[in-house]
Every structure is written in C-alpha cells, then in structure tokens.
Write an enzyme that holds these catalytic residues in place. Sequence first.
Site, PDB file in Angstrom:
ATOM      1  N   GLU A 113       1.008  -1.157  -0.030  1.00 55.69           N
ATOM      2  CA  GLU A 113       0.521  -0.226  -0.271  1.00 55.69           C
ATOM      3  C   GLU A 113       1.007   1.630  -0.818  1.00 55.69           C
ATOM      4  OE1 GLU A 113      -2.891   0.497  -0.840  1.00 55.69           O
ATOM      5  OE2 GLU A 113      -2.929  -1.890  -0.140  1.00 55.69           O
TER       6      GLU A 113
HETATM    7  C1  LIG Z   1       3.209  -9.596   0.374  1.00 54.77           C
HETATM    8  C2  LIG Z   1       2.753  -8.899  -0.464  1.00 54.77           C
HETATM    9  C3  LIG Z   1       1.822  -8.333  -0.880  1.00 54.77           C
HETATM   10  C4  LIG Z   1       1.449  -7.690  -1.709  1.00 54.77           C
HETATM   11  N1  LIG Z   1      -0.124  -7.120  -2.125  1.00 54.77           N
HETATM   12  C5  LIG Z   1       0.123  -5.787  -3.367  1.00 54.77           C
HETATM   13  C6  LIG Z   1      -1.376  -6.529  -4.392  1.00 54.77           C
HETATM   14  O1  LIG Z   1      -2.953  -6.936  -4.116  1.00 54.77           O
HETATM   15  N2  LIG Z   1      -1.666  -5.140  -5.341  1.00 54.77           N
HETATM   16  C7  LIG Z   1      -1.088  -4.733  -5.848  1.00 54.77           C
HETATM   17  O2  LIG Z   1      -0.557  -3.990  -7.121  1.00 54.77           O
HETATM   18  N3  LIG Z   1       0.477  -4.870  -4.964  1.00 54.77           N
HETATM   19  C8  LIG Z   1       1.018  -5.811  -3.735  1.00 54.77           C
HETATM   20  N4  LIG Z   1       1.994  -5.492  -3.780  1.00 54.77           N
HETATM   21  C9  LIG Z   1       3.668  -5.139  -4.019  1.00 54.77           C
HETATM   22  C10 LIG Z   1       3.470  -3.906  -2.917  1.00 54.77           C
HETATM   23  O3  LIG Z   1       2.834  -2.473  -3.080  1.00 54.77           O
HETATM   24  C11 LIG Z   1       5.020  -2.848  -3.961  1.00 54.77           C
HETATM   25  O4  LIG Z   1       5.965  -3.790  -3.611  1.00 54.77           O
HETATM   26  C12 LIG Z   1       5.562  -1.640  -3.246  1.00 54.77           C
HETATM   27  O5  LIG Z   1       3.929  -0.364  -3.158  1.00 54.77           O
HETATM   28  C13 LIG Z   1       6.753  -0.899  -3.658  1.00 54.77           C
HETATM   29  O6  LIG Z   1       6.735  -1.445  -5.368  1.00 54.77           O
HETATM   30  P1  LIG Z   1       8.056  -2.112  -5.081  1.00 54.77           P
HETATM   31  O7  LIG Z   1       8.666  -3.528  -4.684  1.00 54.77           O
HETATM   32  O8  LIG Z   1       8.341  -2.232  -6.098  1.00 54.77           O
HETATM   33  O9  LIG Z   1       9.658  -1.543  -4.839  1.00 54.77           O
HETATM   34  P2  LIG Z   1       9.861  -0.515  -5.452  1.00 54.77           P
HETATM   35  O10 LIG Z   1       8.925   0.734  -5.685  1.00 54.77           O
HETATM   36  O11 LIG Z   1      10.933  -0.749  -6.360  1.00 54.77           O
HETATM   37  O12 LIG Z   1      10.704   0.271  -4.109  1.00 54.77           O
HETATM   38  C14 LIG Z   1      10.923   0.422  -3.572  1.00 54.77           C
HETATM   39  C15 LIG Z   1      12.483   1.033  -2.196  1.00 54.77           C
HETATM   40  O13 LIG Z   1      12.097   2.417  -3.257  1.00 54.77           O
HETATM   41  C16 LIG Z   1      11.451   3.033  -2.609  1.00 54.77           C
HETATM   42  N5  LIG Z   1      11.254   4.708  -2.993  1.00 54.77           N
HETATM   43  C17 LIG Z   1      10.630   4.705  -4.492  1.00 54.77           C
HETATM   44  N6  LIG Z   1      10.686   5.510  -4.514  1.00 54.77           N
HETATM   45  C18 LIG Z   1      10.909   6.582  -3.915  1.00 54.77           C
HETATM   46  C19 LIG Z   1      10.675   8.200  -3.954  1.00 54.77           C
HETATM   47  N7  LIG Z   1      10.132   8.526  -5.303  1.00 54.77           N
HETATM   48  N8  LIG Z   1      11.025   8.753  -3.295  1.00 54.77           N
HETATM   49  C20 LIG Z   1      11.913   7.728  -1.785  1.00 54.77           C
HETATM   50  N9  LIG Z   1      11.744   6.546  -1.249  1.00 54.77           N
HETATM   51  C21 LIG Z   1      11.315   5.569  -3.158  1.00 54.77           C
HETATM   52  C22 LIG Z   1      10.350   2.369  -1.107  1.00 54.77           C
HETATM   53  O14 LIG Z   1      10.057   2.732  -0.147  1.00 54.77           O
HETATM   54  C23 LIG Z   1      10.985   1.427  -1.756  1.00 54.77           C
HETATM   55  O15 LIG Z   1      11.814   1.333  -0.255  1.00 54.77           O
HETATM   56  C24 LIG Z   1       2.323  -6.252  -2.799  1.00 54.77           C
HETATM   57  C25 LIG Z   1       3.442  -6.792  -2.052  1.00 54.77           C
HETATM   58  C26 LIG Z   1       4.364  -7.918  -0.979  1.00 54.77           C
HETATM   59  C27 LIG Z   1       5.217  -8.104  -1.170  1.00 54.77           C
END
Ligand SMILES: Cc1cc2nc3c(=O)[nH]c(=O)nc-3n(C[C@H](O)[C@H](O)[C@H](O)COP(=O)(O)OP(=O)(O)OC[C@H]3O[C@@H](n4cnc5c(N)ncnc54)[C@H](O)[C@@H]3O)c2cc1C
Length: 593
Positions: free
Chosen positions: A435
Amino acid sequence: MPTYTAPIKDLQFVLHDVLNISGSDIPGYEDLEADFTAAILKEAGKISSEVLAPLNVVGDTEGCRLENGVVYTPTGFKAAFEQVKDGHWTGLDMPEEFGGQNMPAVIGSAVGEMFSGANQAFTMYQGLTHGAASAILAHGTDEQKAKWLPKMVSCEWTGTMNLTEPHCGTDLGLMRTKAEPQGDGTYKISGQKIFISAGDHDMADNIVHLVLAKIPGGPEGIKGVSLFIVPKFKVDEDGNIGARNGVSVGNIEKKMGIHGNSTCVLNYDEAEGYLLGEEHKGMRAMFTMMNEARLGVGMQGLSQAAAAYENAVAYAKDRLQGRDVTGAKNPDGPADPLIVHPDIRRSLMDQKSFIEGARAFILWGATMIDAAHRKGDKDADGLVSLLTPVIKGFLTDEGYDMTVKAQQVYGGHGYIEEHGMSQFTRDARIAMIYEGANGVQALDLVGRKLAQDGGKHVMAFFELVKSFAKENAGQNEAFDRDFLAPLKAASKDLQAAGMYFMQSGMKNPNDALSGSNDFMHLFGHVCLGLMWAQMARAAQAALDTGTSDVAFYETKLMTGRYYMARRLPITATHLARIQSGSDTVMGLDAANF
Ligand SMILES: Cc1cc2nc3c(=O)[nH]c(=O)nc-3n(C[C@H](O)[C@H](O)[C@H](O)COP(=O)(O)OP(=O)(O)OC[C@H]3O[C@@H](n4cnc5c(N)ncnc54)[C@H](O)[C@@H]3O)c2cc1C
C-alpha cells in the site's frame, strides 16, 4: 501456541469514554449505545479468538499451494470463511442496499482490529474485497454496482487490487499492462501483475480483480492509467457465472510472512475488462481503494503488536529468571518472573502505551471518515487525508518494532518457532511495504499533504491540540504537568519542523525529503500524545465521578504518563534530525556507498 484475547474493554473505553460516539451528531451514531457496541464486539471477539486465531499458525506453517493452476488455502480457512460470511461480518459497514449492515466505519475498524489481530493473512481476503467493493461503490455505474456489489459485500465473490508489475511498484507511470478498447464497451486486458494479495484461492466462486492498465494512445505516464473490473469468470446479464476469463495464476510467491494469504503473479491474456470510472482517471478511482486500504494496513501494525504483546505479558509473568534487584518477589521459587525486571517492564510499557494510543488514533480516524461520508464534513475529510500517511507509516513502523520487542521478551524462545512469536514479526513486516512503502508515505505527507488546501488541514490539527490544551488546563495540576506540558512541547517541535520545511524545503527539496521519515514519526508521536492526553482526561473524569473499576482507569493514567515521559520526548530528536537538512544525507557520491 499463542493466544488471542479480543480487547473489548479497551475498545469500549475509547469508543464511549473518550470519543463519546453515541453522543455524536454523525448519522448512524445515535444507535451506538455502549450495550449495543458491546454486543457486536463480543460476538466479533468470539469468532476472532475461537475461529480465526487457531488458524493463524496453521496458515503460517502450511501456506497456500498452487496445483494445476488452482490455488488452495490452508486447512480450515474455507470453513472459517463460511462462518465469517454466515455471520454477515464481511458487509458490516457496507450499504444495506447491497446486502451490508450499514454500520459506521468506527465499528468496522474496531471489529477489523480483532479479526486482523487474530489472523492477518486470513482477514486480508475480506479486506481486499472490501477495498475493491468501495472503489466500485464510489466510481461504478448503477449497472456495475448492481452486478458486482451484492456478491462482493457477502464475499461470495472476493476482490483484489492489481497495481504492481515486475518493473514498477512505486512508479506506476511505468506500467505496461494494456487495455485495448473493443468498440462494444469492453476492453481486452493484457500484461502481468505481480504480488497480488488474495490473487486466487478456493474460498469464493469468483474473484473480481480491479486492474490498472493503459489504453493505447492515452497520455504518457501516470496520467494515462485507467482502472478496470476484470473477473476471473465472466458473468452474464442475470448475474450467472459463465466462461473463464483470460486471467491465470503464474505463480504464488514464497515470502517472509502472511503465508496464509496467496500472493500471486497474475497473467492477463486478452482478458475481458470493464472500465471503472473514467478513462485515464484510474489513479483517482484506485485511490478510493488505497486510502481505505492504507488505514486498514495501519491497523495491521497495531493488531500484530497487540497480539504479540498479549503473549509477551503472559510469558513475562510465567518465566522465572533472576531476582528482583530490590528483593525477591517469589522467595519460595528458584527465581522471580521476568516481569520484575525494569528492562522487561520498559519493553512491555513501550508496547502497551503504543498499542492503546494507536487504538485510539485508529478509531478517531474512523470517526473522521464517518463524519466525511455520512455528514459531508469537508474538514474531517481533509484532516483524515492528512493523517492517512501517518496512520499507515508510523503505526506500521512502530507496530513492527513492538512485535520485535515482544519477541525479545521471550529471549531465544522468541526466535524459535514453537511459541509462535516470530510469526507476529514476520507478518507485521509486510505492512511497512505494501500500500505504498513507508518511505513513500513520508514523501506523500511532506510533499503533498502538508501543503494541501494551502496548509489548512495541518493548521486545523495544530488548532485542535491548542484548543484541547486550553480547555483542559488548570483543572488538575498533575494532568497539566504530566500530559499537557509534554503535549504542548511535542506539538511545538512539529510546528518547528513544518516551519523548517516551508523555509528551507522550498529552496532545496532534498532538505525536506531528507527529513520526511522523521517528520512522519514526529507527527505520529504527537498524535499518540494527543490520544493519551484525551484518554487521561477521560480516565481522570471517571475516577473523579466515582467508578467501580478504579484499577482500570488508574492503569490508563499510568500508561499515559509513561508514554508522555518516555516516548514523546523523541520528537526533539526528530526535529534536530530534520533541521540538520540534507548535507550529510546527500553528501556522498553514489560511487562511495
Ligand atoms: C506480500 C505482498 C503483497 C502485496 N500485495 C499487493 C497487492 O495486492 N496489489 C498490488 O498491486 N501490489 C501488492 N504488493 C506490492 C507492493 O505494494 C509493492 O511491493 C510496494 O508498493 C513497493 O513497490 P516495489 O516493490 O516495486 O518497490 P520500489 O517501487 O522499487 O521501491 C523500492 C524502495 O524504494 C523506495 N522508493 C521508491 N520510489 C521512491 C521515491 N520517489 N522516493 C523515496 N523512496 C522511494 C520505496 O519506498 C521502497 O522502499 C504486495 C507486495 C508484497 C510483498
């Protein structure tokens, strides 16, 4: 195996002594007398402790499995889901028109904490459905509402939210999933979504996926994203389930926690989808779901901390190690229980004061949602929108820390799976990530919410603290000293941080964003400080007017004093860190990391 006891008395204290919900003018609150809410909470507590909690470890150890394209949930989940559905818990705060009970969100939140505390992974199936149904309720046409909502409110069909793709989670403008218009009002959805919670399972007849995708030829980036309803099985005009749609499970993820919830890779291959809301306005529609989900995720931080704490307290009273430094408390035994030791006390008080403060914060937030939805109160809407990243980010960061503290009370036995303490930590960890990861919540707070509507809502928050302090000053010396003085000092730190962002952050955005995480935590502590001051006032009033439950209210006062004296002063450290700007954060060349 860990136990789960529903915190009914504590919830009732917040609902009635602190928030005085039955005295509120929010439509629907007039029915919320203490007897009535107690009956609902008792029933919900029973199902939480007796049905959901015993399945928590089962879900963790068995997990979900994918066999020949079909996802199976852990043993007992299906029968428990039937029980939850039969009790009409899934539509508790949904409109009657679609089969719900039309209860206010504040009751939904109180019940939600118990369900989630008893079994987070299980509760997510209905939580995701609730979020998807809310998006359809807010943005669907009358036909869409009539077609999808009754089955989703009852959870005969469950829902999901599909944003994330392999190459984009935070930066959704990079999304590749396509939606080709077919000229008959339908779209063909193709692409891959990953990490989809409750993405597929064996507990519902159909699954209604809400999918973000781009219509070719639309605006670039995030402005070109639209939201679609994409069912697992197509549904005819009369609501009958028909052929399988073009969505399949590519895999279920192996992960750190919430093993009982199926986290799926979903492949969309020309699946039939129906636009929800307007073309290219998908993020707006999805935000209805995400804002609700963010509050629900904040609650997961609280609920895991509360469940872990309950077990840590029992262990601390039972486990004999060492002697009380001031003299033996169990002279006939070989040693004293852990709870005599100041360091164990400190940890338990950190947990207790966080949990009870967070509980009040969440329920207060829910009353604002009710005021916004049921009374059209724009100020409440603005304030809860400002506080949403704080509720999500602060409560999940802290909630996770508290599960670690509870685990630490067990020593090595907390690390070993036998007592089930590591599951709370592992399950709580995800709430800091999904989220919108907590770093992004802090970014939203500082980069967007602070200045929203000309800073009106943050000013309203400061005004709230100020008027509370003014109204309650001078009546009780101890209250002024122990609660109002620290609250005012912390609120001053928050204002100084806001001022720093206005002055320095304008010139150099790195200055503001280097302090965003500290600001979110500073804000969270001030909110919990405010909650504790309000709870202390309510407890003192009960003691002053005479109560048969003196110990309960005195415990509240002592726990509140702990928070104000031992936790709240951290606001000064957060402020100092914020005011140090970005030089030391950004100084290194990336090559030197
Ligand atoms: C168990 C699980 C359940 C999930 N359920 C769902 C679901 O039901 N539906 C769905 O759509 N997704 C779901 N997700 C996905 C989840 O919402 C994403 O993993 C999350 O939003 C982060 O995206 P990412 O993993 O691509 O990380 P990235 O976007 O690559 O981010 C990596 C890190 O960089 C930081 N970051 C990125 N951009 C910036 C910025 N501009 N400024 C500062 N920091 C930044 C983030 O805070 C994070 O710590 C789920 C994930 C997991 C692991």
